[in-house]
Design a protein around this motif. Sequence first.
Motif, PDB file in Angstrom:
ATOM      1  N   ASN A 108      -5.044  17.248   6.549  1.00 26.84           N
ATOM      2  CA  ASN A 108      -5.467  16.294   7.481  1.00 26.84           C
ATOM      3  C   ASN A 108      -4.730  14.990   7.619  1.00 26.84           C
ATOM      4  O   ASN A 108      -4.303  14.372   6.422  1.00 26.84           O
ATOM      5  CB  ASN A 108      -6.856  15.827   7.020  1.00 26.84           C
ATOM      6  N   VAL A 109      -4.439  14.161   8.733  1.00 30.17           N
ATOM      7  CA  VAL A 109      -3.772  13.167   8.706  1.00 30.17           C
ATOM      8  C   VAL A 109      -4.573  11.837   8.428  1.00 30.17           C
ATOM      9  O   VAL A 109      -5.692  11.925   8.966  1.00 30.17           O
ATOM     10  CB  VAL A 109      -3.260  12.857  10.114  1.00 30.17           C
ATOM     11  N   ILE A 110      -3.923  10.891   7.734  1.00 32.49           N
ATOM     12  CA  ILE A 110      -4.619   9.629   7.353  1.00 32.49           C
ATOM     13  C   ILE A 110      -3.480   8.596   7.622  1.00 32.49           C
ATOM     14  O   ILE A 110      -2.286   8.859   7.471  1.00 32.49           O
ATOM     15  CB  ILE A 110      -4.891   9.799   5.849  1.00 32.49           C
ATOM     16  N   ALA A 111      -3.943   7.343   8.041  1.00 28.07           N
ATOM     17  CA  ALA A 111      -3.221   6.278   8.135  1.00 28.07           C
ATOM     18  C   ALA A 111      -3.329   4.938   7.276  1.00 28.07           C
ATOM     19  O   ALA A 111      -4.753   4.930   7.132  1.00 28.07           O
ATOM     20  CB  ALA A 111      -3.275   5.670   9.699  1.00 28.07           C
ATOM     21  N   VAL A 112      -2.271   4.229   6.968  1.00 30.55           N
ATOM     22  CA  VAL A 112      -2.470   3.039   6.454  1.00 30.55           C
ATOM     23  C   VAL A 112      -2.067   2.108   7.511  1.00 30.55           C
ATOM     24  O   VAL A 112      -0.857   2.247   7.986  1.00 30.55           O
ATOM     25  CB  VAL A 112      -2.101   3.073   4.952  1.00 30.55           C
ATOM     26  N   LEU A 113      -2.463   0.715   7.715  1.00 30.51           N
ATOM     27  CA  LEU A 113      -2.012   0.018   8.512  1.00 30.51           C
ATOM     28  C   LEU A 113      -2.379  -1.493   8.521  1.00 30.51           C
ATOM     29  O   LEU A 113      -3.352  -1.581   7.732  1.00 30.51           O
ATOM     30  CB  LEU A 113      -2.654   0.394  10.041  1.00 30.51           C
ATOM     31  N   GLY A 139       4.011   5.777  -5.118  1.00 26.80           N
ATOM     32  CA  GLY A 139       4.014   5.938  -6.892  1.00 26.80           C
ATOM     33  C   GLY A 139       2.998   6.902  -7.100  1.00 26.80           C
ATOM     34  O   GLY A 139       2.871   7.285  -8.363  1.00 26.80           O
ATOM     35  N   ARG A 140       2.015   7.150  -6.542  1.00 30.99           N
ATOM     36  CA  ARG A 140       1.084   8.031  -6.913  1.00 30.99           C
ATOM     37  C   ARG A 140       1.282   9.527  -6.120  1.00 30.99           C
ATOM     38  O   ARG A 140       0.265  10.380  -6.277  1.00 30.99           O
ATOM     39  CB  ARG A 140      -0.513   7.579  -6.383  1.00 30.99           C
ATOM     40  N   GLY A 141       2.465   9.618  -5.865  1.00 29.75           N
ATOM     41  CA  GLY A 141       2.874  11.104  -5.139  1.00 29.75           C
ATOM     42  C   GLY A 141       2.630  11.240  -3.848  1.00 29.75           C
ATOM     43  O   GLY A 141       2.751  12.355  -3.460  1.00 29.75           O
ATOM     44  N   VAL A 142       2.110  10.225  -2.896  1.00 31.53           N
ATOM     45  CA  VAL A 142       1.981  10.671  -1.694  1.00 31.53           C
ATOM     46  C   VAL A 142       3.352  10.544  -0.837  1.00 31.53           C
ATOM     47  O   VAL A 142       4.146   9.522  -1.164  1.00 31.53           O
ATOM     48  CB  VAL A 142       1.063   9.369  -0.988  1.00 31.53           C
ATOM     49  N   THR A 143       3.443  11.577  -0.119  1.00 29.67           N
ATOM     50  CA  THR A 143       4.730  11.643   0.856  1.00 29.67           C
ATOM     51  C   THR A 143       4.198  11.313   2.247  1.00 29.67           C
ATOM     52  O   THR A 143       3.324  11.526   2.766  1.00 29.67           O
ATOM     53  CB  THR A 143       5.225  13.002   0.944  1.00 29.67           C
ATOM     54  N   PHE A 144       5.052  10.427   2.775  1.00 33.67           N
ATOM     55  CA  PHE A 144       4.636   9.751   4.203  1.00 33.67           C
ATOM     56  C   PHE A 144       5.428  10.696   5.467  1.00 33.67           C
ATOM     57  O   PHE A 144       6.512  10.996   5.035  1.00 33.67           O
ATOM     58  CB  PHE A 144       4.925   8.319   4.276  1.00 33.67           C
ATOM     59  N   GLU A 145       4.480  10.708   6.138  1.00 35.12           N
ATOM     60  CA  GLU A 145       5.015  11.598   7.591  1.00 35.12           C
ATOM     61  C   GLU A 145       5.924  10.813   8.531  1.00 35.12           C
ATOM     62  O   GLU A 145       5.638   9.666   8.532  1.00 35.12           O
ATOM     63  CB  GLU A 145       4.011  12.051   8.371  1.00 35.12           C
ATOM     64  N   ARG A 146       6.952  11.643   9.284  1.00 36.71           N
ATOM     65  CA  ARG A 146       7.712  11.082  10.263  1.00 36.71           C
ATOM     66  C   ARG A 146       7.410  11.880  11.377  1.00 36.71           C
ATOM     67  O   ARG A 146       7.540  12.959  11.364  1.00 36.71           O
ATOM     68  CB  ARG A 146       9.011  10.850   9.982  1.00 36.71           C
ATOM     69  N   TYR A 147       6.890  11.117  12.349  1.00 33.43           N
ATOM     70  CA  TYR A 147       6.311  11.582  13.667  1.00 33.43           C
ATOM     71  C   TYR A 147       7.549  11.318  14.655  1.00 33.43           C
ATOM     72  O   TYR A 147       7.988  10.342  14.883  1.00 33.43           O
ATOM     73  CB  TYR A 147       4.934  11.394  14.274  1.00 33.43           C
ATOM     74  N   GLU A 148       8.154  12.427  15.562  1.00 26.76           N
ATOM     75  CA  GLU A 148       8.951  12.325  16.755  1.00 26.76           C
ATOM     76  C   GLU A 148       8.199  11.308  17.764  1.00 26.76           C
ATOM     77  O   GLU A 148       6.877  11.230  18.018  1.00 26.76           O
ATOM     78  CB  GLU A 148       9.100  13.594  17.340  1.00 26.76           C
ATOM     79  N   GLY A 149       9.151  10.564  17.993  1.00 24.94           N
ATOM     80  CA  GLY A 149       8.684   9.263  19.058  1.00 24.94           C
ATOM     81  C   GLY A 149       8.250   8.189  18.304  1.00 24.94           C
ATOM     82  O   GLY A 149       7.971   7.073  19.187  1.00 24.94           O
ATOM     83  N   PHE A 150       8.323   7.980  16.874  1.00 27.92           N
ATOM     84  CA  PHE A 150       7.906   6.796  16.237  1.00 27.92           C
ATOM     85  C   PHE A 150       8.971   6.511  15.364  1.00 27.92           C
ATOM     86  O   PHE A 150       9.358   7.276  14.405  1.00 27.92           O
ATOM     87  CB  PHE A 150       6.700   7.152  15.348  1.00 27.92           C
ATOM     88  N   GLU A 151       9.710   5.294  15.624  1.00 29.76           N
ATOM     89  CA  GLU A 151      11.023   5.142  14.705  1.00 29.76           C
ATOM     90  C   GLU A 151      10.273   4.415  13.432  1.00 29.76           C
ATOM     91  O   GLU A 151       9.787   3.298  13.400  1.00 29.76           O
ATOM     92  CB  GLU A 151      11.893   3.887  15.264  1.00 29.76           C
ATOM     93  N   ALA A 182       0.771  -1.160   0.125  1.00 28.12           N
ATOM     94  CA  ALA A 182       0.045   0.109  -0.002  1.00 28.12           C
ATOM     95  C   ALA A 182       0.956   1.173   0.026  1.00 28.12           C
ATOM     96  O   ALA A 182       0.630   2.196  -0.708  1.00 28.12           O
ATOM     97  CB  ALA A 182      -0.985   0.076   1.182  1.00 28.12           C
ATOM     98  N   VAL A 183       1.837   1.271   0.754  1.00 28.17           N
ATOM     99  CA  VAL A 183       2.776   2.549   0.932  1.00 28.17           C
ATOM    100  C   VAL A 183       3.435   2.768  -0.391  1.00 28.17           C
ATOM    101  O   VAL A 183       3.539   3.895  -1.028  1.00 28.17           O
ATOM    102  CB  VAL A 183       3.873   2.359   2.240  1.00 28.17           C
ATOM    103  N   ASP A 184       3.966   1.557  -1.150  1.00 23.10           N
ATOM    104  CA  ASP A 184       4.872   1.564  -2.286  1.00 23.10           C
ATOM    105  C   ASP A 184       3.622   2.210  -3.569  1.00 23.10           C
ATOM    106  O   ASP A 184       4.012   2.960  -4.423  1.00 23.10           O
ATOM    107  CB  ASP A 184       5.239   0.321  -2.783  1.00 23.10           C
ATOM    108  N   GLU A 185       2.428   1.783  -3.601  1.00 21.49           N
ATOM    109  CA  GLU A 185       1.491   2.165  -4.426  1.00 21.49           C
ATOM    110  C   GLU A 185       1.108   3.668  -4.272  1.00 21.49           C
ATOM    111  O   GLU A 185       1.014   4.431  -5.104  1.00 21.49           O
ATOM    112  CB  GLU A 185       0.111   1.446  -4.396  1.00 21.49           C
ATOM    113  N   LEU A 186       1.047   3.928  -2.911  1.00 26.04           N
ATOM    114  CA  LEU A 186       0.799   5.375  -2.489  1.00 26.04           C
ATOM    115  C   LEU A 186       1.751   6.154  -3.126  1.00 26.04           C
ATOM    116  O   LEU A 186       1.778   7.673  -3.681  1.00 26.04           O
ATOM    117  CB  LEU A 186       0.565   5.685  -1.146  1.00 26.04           C
TER     118      LEU A 186
END
Length: 128
Positions: free
Chosen positions: A120-125, A84-96, A78-82
């Motif tokens: 707005n924040v969205i998650a894929v899990l 590839g569609r131009g989505v950038t993933f966030e990195r939050y302090e306290g989460f490695e 899912a992350v790879d597909e997103l």
Amino acid sequence: MFGESTAYSCFSVDDLDAARRFYGDVLGLRVEDTGPEGMRMLNLTLPGGARVFVYPKENHTPATFTILNFEVDDVDRAVDELTGRGVTFERYEGFEADEKGIVRDGHGPAIAWFTDPAGNVIAVLSNG
């Protein structure tokens, strides 16, 4: 009392056209224009049929919490597909996070966060 009623969630965005493209074209959700005459809004249909109402707000402030969680069988795919569609993933302090932006800390499912065009924040899990 509300156990047999219909309910839905909602959130605001600052640009309905950008939201329509993102939720429809990038995420692949069914997006419908709605609202009374002169007041355009969107209805998103989530997997399973739940609805989310999206409305424009001039002084929109992005949600600082996760507004939608998408459970998937394969977070990496899912992350790879997103990505590839131009989505950038966030990195939050306290989460490695790994190089893809996925957090795999062993205390919960593998998860990665991204934002919609309005911030707005969205998650894929992982659902497993």
